[in-house]
Write a protein that holds these residues in place. Structure first.
Motif, short mmCIF file in Angstrom:
data_model
loop_
_atom_site.label_atom_id
_atom_site.label_comp_id
_atom_site.label_asym_id
_atom_site.label_seq_id
_atom_site.Cartn_x
_atom_site.Cartn_y
_atom_site.Cartn_z
N ILE A 80 -70.87 2.91 -15.19
CA ILE A 80 -69.64 2.41 -15.83
C ILE A 80 -69.33 0.97 -15.44
O ILE A 80 -68.57 0.32 -16.15
CB ILE A 80 -68.43 3.29 -15.47
CG1 ILE A 80 -68.26 3.43 -13.96
CG2 ILE A 80 -68.57 4.65 -16.13
CD1 ILE A 80 -66.99 4.15 -13.55
N HIS A 93 -71.68 6.02 -27.52
CA HIS A 93 -70.23 5.88 -27.70
C HIS A 93 -69.75 4.61 -27.03
O HIS A 93 -70.39 4.08 -26.14
CB HIS A 93 -69.45 7.10 -27.20
CG HIS A 93 -69.56 7.43 -25.74
ND1 HIS A 93 -70.74 7.69 -25.10
CD2 HIS A 93 -68.60 7.56 -24.77
CE1 HIS A 93 -70.52 7.99 -23.82
NE2 HIS A 93 -69.22 7.90 -23.60
N TRP A 94 -68.63 4.15 -27.53
CA TRP A 94 -68.02 2.93 -27.02
C TRP A 94 -66.70 3.32 -26.36
O TRP A 94 -65.87 3.97 -26.98
CB TRP A 94 -67.76 1.95 -28.17
CG TRP A 94 -68.94 1.12 -28.60
CD1 TRP A 94 -69.12 -0.22 -28.35
CD2 TRP A 94 -70.09 1.52 -29.37
NE1 TRP A 94 -70.30 -0.65 -28.90
CE2 TRP A 94 -70.92 0.38 -29.53
CE3 TRP A 94 -70.53 2.73 -29.91
CZ2 TRP A 94 -72.13 0.41 -30.23
CZ3 TRP A 94 -71.73 2.77 -30.60
CH2 TRP A 94 -72.53 1.62 -30.76
N VAL A 95 -66.57 2.94 -25.11
CA VAL A 95 -65.38 3.31 -24.33
C VAL A 95 -64.53 2.07 -24.07
O VAL A 95 -65.01 1.12 -23.44
CB VAL A 95 -65.76 3.95 -22.98
CG1 VAL A 95 -64.52 4.36 -22.21
CG2 VAL A 95 -66.70 5.13 -23.19
N GLY A 146 -77.68 -0.49 -24.46
CA GLY A 146 -76.40 -1.00 -24.95
C GLY A 146 -76.24 -0.89 -26.45
O GLY A 146 -75.12 -0.97 -26.96
N GLN A 147 -77.34 -0.68 -27.18
CA GLN A 147 -77.23 -0.48 -28.62
C GLN A 147 -76.42 0.78 -28.95
O GLN A 147 -75.93 0.94 -30.07
CB GLN A 147 -78.62 -0.38 -29.25
CG GLN A 147 -79.39 -1.70 -29.19
CD GLN A 147 -80.78 -1.58 -29.78
OE1 GLN A 147 -81.12 -0.58 -30.40
NE2 GLN A 147 -81.59 -2.59 -29.55
N GLY A 154 -73.75 1.48 -27.23
CA GLY A 154 -72.41 1.26 -26.68
C GLY A 154 -72.41 1.31 -25.16
O GLY A 154 -73.38 1.74 -24.53
N ASN A 155 -71.29 0.90 -24.57
CA ASN A 155 -71.23 0.95 -23.10
C ASN A 155 -71.30 2.38 -22.59
O ASN A 155 -71.84 2.65 -21.52
CB ASN A 155 -69.99 0.22 -22.57
CG ASN A 155 -68.69 0.73 -23.13
OD1 ASN A 155 -68.62 1.26 -24.23
ND2 ASN A 155 -67.62 0.55 -22.37
N GLY A 156 -70.84 3.34 -23.39
CA GLY A 156 -70.92 4.74 -22.97
C GLY A 156 -72.33 5.30 -22.99
O GLY A 156 -72.62 6.31 -22.33
N HIS A 166 -74.76 4.16 -21.55
CA HIS A 166 -75.38 4.02 -20.23
C HIS A 166 -75.34 5.34 -19.44
O HIS A 166 -76.03 5.48 -18.44
CB HIS A 166 -74.72 2.88 -19.45
CG HIS A 166 -75.15 1.53 -19.97
ND1 HIS A 166 -76.33 0.94 -19.60
CD2 HIS A 166 -74.59 0.71 -20.88
CE1 HIS A 166 -76.47 -0.22 -20.24
NE2 HIS A 166 -75.43 -0.38 -21.03
N GLU A 167 -74.53 6.27 -19.93
CA GLU A 167 -74.49 7.59 -19.28
C GLU A 167 -75.78 8.38 -19.50
O GLU A 167 -75.98 9.42 -18.86
CB GLU A 167 -73.29 8.38 -19.82
CG GLU A 167 -71.96 7.72 -19.48
CD GLU A 167 -70.76 8.40 -20.14
OE1 GLU A 167 -69.63 7.98 -19.86
OE2 GLU A 167 -70.95 9.34 -20.92
#
Lengths: 274, 109
Positions: free
Chosen positions: A149, A189-191, A228-229, A231-233, A235-236
């Motif tokens: 995160i 997903h994008w958080v 990252g394509q 989204g930042n989510g 990375h989970e």
């Protein structure tokens, strides 16, 4: 030696239990996929679950952010979210200190300096998938929290090697010990960004297809930019990559994938029948 | 004052119900305790969530900052639509038309 009797991975969006109805038929299909994994848990009867999930600023903030932290306590507490919102009652989820400390010691020997905590707060990330897989929350769970995160984050390759390390520790366990390894989070997903709510279906399908082909090591080579394509989510997915390392790239079976805008998440689940 | 302290307030408020009550009762007193600047206090009063995003508050905490301001998820998303890139997110995010209702990306078709 112990053995991995089951491995699985699933998205952990809080909306899955918080507001399932908003997802309509997509939600129903997703639940059916989770139920398949629940049934596999019933059949496999694991003695202990190793659950790799990411931190969500529940236990740690940027003033002290471990790359990896394993729960070594007698129990951990969760979910921290109100029951009225997540629809899962708070409980003490049993841990497995002896096993967890064996992982820590072996990790040290192997050059992994894991952080440990004897009392972690669990949140939707760990508890939502457990709610489906082991609804009674009565199987000991060893949580491993990952920083996916806050930059900088541990490399995906590192997560794959962590999974291999976990499998090596399981091989040293008492004969007959039955272990489930699960990873949670993602997929795209994008958080908390302007793109919040967006889902990259192509990214998710590429990821899941690679799992079905048993290409975890190749996924672990994805760069941060590639991840990252989604989204930042996204990375989970590190948490899933660790599972792929633990099962040595066995081919996974996708039980569900639904791009659920209402849950702001490309929502999927995979089972590895071993 | 920086994104670290703002994030710390959010983190602390998750663990200390008393802190959230104190925030509801007297946000200025809490902001004083956490060392908010005049500009940040004004941003809180104006419910300017974009300011804190651009300050570098972690995106995983932005929703909670919005809650402290009394903003829901939809309002936060709308308020971030014109935000500058987050200073601590170096990876690519496919900026585009999600804000116009195009939520599913299919690059190949």
């Amino acid at each position: 030696m112990g053995e991995i009797v089951l491995a699985a991975a699933a998205s952990h969006a809080p909306g899955i239990t918080g507001y399932p109805d908003r997802a309509g038929e997509q939600g129903s299909r997703f639940m059916a996929g989770m139920e398949q994994i629940h049934q596999a848990f019933e059949e496999a009867q694991p003695d202990v679950i190793i659950e790799i999930c990411n931190e969500h600023f529940v236990n740690f903030h940027v003033n002290n952010m471990p790359a990896l932290c394993i729960g070594t306590g007698e129990y951990n507490v969760g979910p921290m979210e109100p029951e009225a919102w997540l629809h899962i009652p708070r409980t003490n989820v049993p841990g497995h200190p002896e096993f967890a400390n064996a992982i820590v010691k072996e990790a040290y020997n192997a050059g992994f300096d894991l952080s440990f905590s004897e009392r972690l707060l669990l949140d939707h990330g760990t508890v939502v998938p457990l709610h489906f897989f082991t609804p009674n929350m009565d199987i000991p769970v060893i949580p491993i929290l990952v920083n996916s995160i806050a930059e900088p984050m541990p490399l995906p390759q590192r997560m794959y090697r962590l999974g291999k390390l976990i499998s090596q520790v399981i091989a040293t366990r008492p004969k007959g010990e039955r272990v489930a390894v699960i990873g949670t989070g993602g997929i795209s997903h994008w958080v908390g960004t302007p793109e919040m709510g967006r889902i990259n279906v192509d990214f998710d399908e590429r990821f899941l297809e690679s799992i079905e082909r048993g290409q975890g090591e190749a996924i672990a080579d994805w760069t941060p930019e590639q991840i990252g394509q989604g989204g930042n989510g996204a990375h989970e997915i590190r948490n899933w990559i660790a599972v792929m390392g633990a099962v040595a790239d066995a081919k996974g079976e996708v039980t569900t994938y639904e791009p659920v805008v209402e849950w702001v998440t490309g929502s999927g689940a995979v089972i590895w029948k071993l | 004052m920086s994104h670290v302290e703002v994030g710390q307030l959010v983190f602390d408020s998750r663990h200390d119900p008393g802190l959230e009550e104190a925030w509801r009762a007297d946000p200025d007193a809490v902001m004083e305790r956490y060392g908010f600047t005049d500009e940040e206090r004004e941003a809180i009063r104006a419910k300017n969530i974009q300011f804190f995003y651009e300050l570098g508050v972690n995106p995983y905490l932005i929703g909670r900052v919005g809650q402290l301001m009394g903003l829901g998820q939809t309002e936060v998303r709308a308020a971030l639509a014109d935000a500058a890139p987050h200073p601590l997110l170096p990876t690519v995010w496919f900026p585009g038309p999600a804000r116009n209702g195009d939520y599913l990306i299919r690059q190949n078709g």
